[in-house]
Every structure is written in structure tokens, then in C-alpha cells.
Design an enzyme around this catalytic site. Structure first.
Site, PDB file in Angstrom:
ATOM      1  N   HIS A   1     -62.874  91.752  25.342  1.00 23.96           N
ATOM      2  CA  HIS A   1     -62.716  90.302  25.386  1.00 23.96           C
ATOM      3  C   HIS A   1     -61.777  89.869  24.272  1.00 23.96           C
ATOM      4  O   HIS A   1     -61.962  90.257  23.111  1.00 23.96           O
ATOM      5  CB  HIS A   1     -64.072  89.601  25.214  1.00 23.96           C
ATOM      6  CG  HIS A   1     -63.964  88.117  25.016  1.00 23.96           C
ATOM      7  ND1 HIS A   1     -64.439  87.468  23.892  1.00 23.96           N
ATOM      8  CD2 HIS A   1     -63.428  87.157  25.807  1.00 23.96           C
ATOM      9  CE1 HIS A   1     -64.203  86.174  24.007  1.00 23.96           C
ATOM     10  NE2 HIS A   1     -63.590  85.953  25.157  1.00 23.96           N
ATOM     11  N   SER A   2     -60.749  89.087  24.593  1.00 20.66           N
ATOM     12  CA  SER A   2     -59.871  88.471  23.603  1.00 20.66           C
ATOM     13  C   SER A   2     -59.233  89.530  22.698  1.00 20.66           C
ATOM     14  O   SER A   2     -58.501  90.392  23.174  1.00 20.66           O
ATOM     15  CB  SER A   2     -60.671  87.431  22.817  1.00 20.66           C
ATOM     16  OG  SER A   2     -59.835  86.585  22.068  1.00 20.66           O
ATOM     17  N   LEU A   3     -59.503  89.491  21.403  1.00 22.03           N
ATOM     18  CA  LEU A   3     -59.004  90.516  20.490  1.00 22.03           C
ATOM     19  C   LEU A   3     -59.362  91.909  20.999  1.00 22.03           C
ATOM     20  O   LEU A   3     -58.524  92.829  20.987  1.00 22.03           O
ATOM     21  CB  LEU A   3     -59.611  90.316  19.097  1.00 22.03           C
ATOM     22  CG  LEU A   3     -59.490  91.484  18.112  1.00 22.03           C
ATOM     23  CD1 LEU A   3     -58.065  91.611  17.609  1.00 22.03           C
ATOM     24  CD2 LEU A   3     -60.453  91.319  16.946  1.00 22.03           C
TER      25      LEU A   3
ATOM     26  N   ALA B   1     -59.770  92.870  23.993  1.00 15.95           N
ATOM     27  CA  ALA B   1     -58.944  93.209  25.150  1.00 15.95           C
ATOM     28  C   ALA B   1     -57.593  93.747  24.700  1.00 15.95           C
ATOM     29  O   ALA B   1     -57.063  94.695  25.284  1.00 15.95           O
ATOM     30  CB  ALA B   1     -58.766  91.975  26.036  1.00 15.95           C
TER      31      ALA B   1
END
Length: 287
Positions: free
Chosen positions: A101-103, A105
Site C-alpha cells: 500500500h502506498s509507500l 507499493a
């Protein structure tokens, strides 16, 4: 129905990491990597909905119950990638998938691009391309990072009189998320302090990066991906900042899903987690 979560510790050569462990011992091995200033609770709603997977949801270094980097060190993406690889080594996983997720990812993408022989699948939530700077921006970026490092000893972590105050602060900082999501993250991200509570996270996580990759570096990495990729983009999540970036994503063999919700749609409520899980189930069911 209660979900069994096992708390585990992973002693790497250079740092100790904490993690939540989900799923059967013979499940498909998956490392889950959360976003910036989050922790393993990021996957508390999603992981139980992904049947048949052996998910190790890490507290990344400097986050949650994991150790902090030693003095003088920073938190570049490639060091997180090394941590994830060393965790896989310790678990005996020669081949594994990544859920990010986010960072997390972005870290997952870099690891999969660098070592395609190790990564089977990528399941990514509202993140893929790291933040970039072009070469001409490097001197200013490095200068800002150095000055921030000099000023760090004079900074103090905020102290909140109650957990509720800390949750309120989290609700008003960064990308919007639900109160339940903020409470879940706070349950693992806070520690007692004289006068109340403060965050466990390393203050250095909020400093500017000394160096970022250029757009050309990132494009080369994304084009080097060889495993199946499923990417969920939240309609009210992180905007894709450059038209070229969206064109790049659409030009690649990435299964793209657009779902209603914010940046933490997989954690905000059960409906969001279920929608994200439904996007990823075909990825993990594929031979």
C-alpha cells in the site's frame, strides 16, 4: 468471527522487525508492506479476506513495533526492499508475492523489478510509482535534507493527553481516513509517554529524502516488471501527478482497478476491504 493473528519478530542481521502473521502454514507466501507512517494494522481488515495466503504483514523499519535505523542512517526505498528480501530469506521463501500500500507499493515494485526471479505476483493499493526528482533538483533536495538532519536534535515528538487526542491528530494529518482506520493504526503506533502518548515511529521518517530517483529511473524499473500486477487506485486517493505516469501505467500489462474511496480504502471499512480483496483474488488464484 474472530481472526487469528500471530505476532512474530524477525531478527535480521542489521535490525529487528515486527510483523503480523495470517493464514495457513501451507498458504501462498505473501509479504505485506504498509504505507508511510502506518504499520502492520494497515492490513487488519484486508488480510483475513484473502483466503489461502500465508501473509506476513511487516512493521517496516522505523514504524510500529519494529526497530529504528541506527544513528546516521536514513530510510530510502531500496533499504526497505533489502529488509523485505532478508525477511523472505529468513522465512525460507525462494519465491513469494508482495502486497503493498502506498509507500509499500513502491517498495514492492522496486523489489520485483530488481529481482524478478524472486517475486511471483504484485498486489498494489493506491501506489506504484515512487516520488521522483529530476537531476537538476538534486542539489536543492540534498541541501534541504542536510539542514533538516542538523535541526533534528532540537525537535520533540508531540505528546497527546489521551489516545483519543492522538487519533484526532491522525485524522487531520496527511490523507483522509476513517476514524476506525485511525484507531486501528493508533492501537499499534502509539506508546505511553510522560504526560500521555506519543508515536512509536522514528522522527527521521518525516525528514526530506537526500536523494530521489528520476522519472527515467522509475520508468525503467516499472518496465522491468515480469510478474502479474494488479493495481487498485482509489478514486479519492493519491492523484497520479503526471499525465506521462498514467500513460505509462496504461501502456503496461497491469490489471488496473478503480474503486470508490480514499487512500486507505482497504482499511477504512469492511466494504472497502472486501472490494479490494475481490480485485486481488483472481491474481492469487491464477496458476
Amino acid at each position: 468471527m474472530s481472526v487469528h493473528i500471530e505476532e512474530i519478530r524477525l531478527n535480521l542481521p542489521h535490525i529487528e522487525l515486527a510483523a503480523h502473521l495470517y493464514g495457513p502454514e501451507d498458504g501462498q507466501p505473501v509479504l505485506a508492506l504498509h504505507g508511510w507512517l502506518d504499520n502492520a494494522m494497515s492490513f487488519a481488515r484486508l488480510a483475513p479476506q484473502l483466503d489461502g495466503l500465508r501473509i506476513v504483514a511487516l512493521d517496516l523499519a522505523g514504524h510500529g513495533h519494529s526497530g529504528h535505523r541506527p544513528p546516521g542512517a536514513n530510510y530510502p526505498l531500496w533499504d526497505y526492499a533489502l529488509d523485505a528480501l532478508l525477511v523472505a530469506e529468513q522465512l525460507g521463501w525462494q519465491r513469494f508475492s508482495l502486497l503493498g500500500h502506498s509507500l509499500g507499493a513502491s517498495v514492492a515494485m522496486l523489489l520485483a523489478a530488481a529481482l524478478p526471479e524472486r517475486v511471483e505476483r504484485l498486489a498494489l493499493i493506491d501506489g506504484l510509482l515512487p516520488l521522483t526528482h529530476e537531476p537538476e533538483q538534486a542539489p536543492q533536495q540534498l541541501g534541504e535534507a542536510l539542514k533538516a538532519q542538523l535541526a533534528l536534535p532540537g525537535k520533540r515528538k508531540p505528546v497527546y493527553a489521551s489516545v483519543e487526542r492522538a487519533v484526532e491528530a491522525r485524522l487531520h494529518g496527511g490523507y483522509p481516513l476513517s476514524r476506525e482506520a485511525a484507531e486501528l493504526l493508533a492501537s499499534r503506533g502509539l506508546m505511553p509517554q510522560a504526560g500521555g502518548y506519543t508515536w512509536r515511529s522514528d522522527p527521521r521518517l518525516t525528514l526530506p529524502s537526500p536523494l530521489r530517483m528520476s522519472r527515467a529511473h522509475v520508468e525503467a524499473c516499472v518496465r522491468a516488471l515480469r510478474c502479474p500486477v494488479s493495481l487498485v487506485l482509489a478514486e479519492e486517493g493519491i492523484p497520479v501527478r503526471h499525465p506521462q505516469s498514467m500513460a505509462l501505467i496504461e501502456d503496461l500489462p497491469i490489471t488496473l482497478h478503480r474503486l470508490p474511496g480514499g487512500h486507505h480504502l482497504h482499511l477504512d471499512d469492511e466494504a472497502g476491504a472486501s472490494a479490494v480483496a475481490d480485485c486481488f483474488k483472481p491474481l492469487f488464484a491464477a496458476p
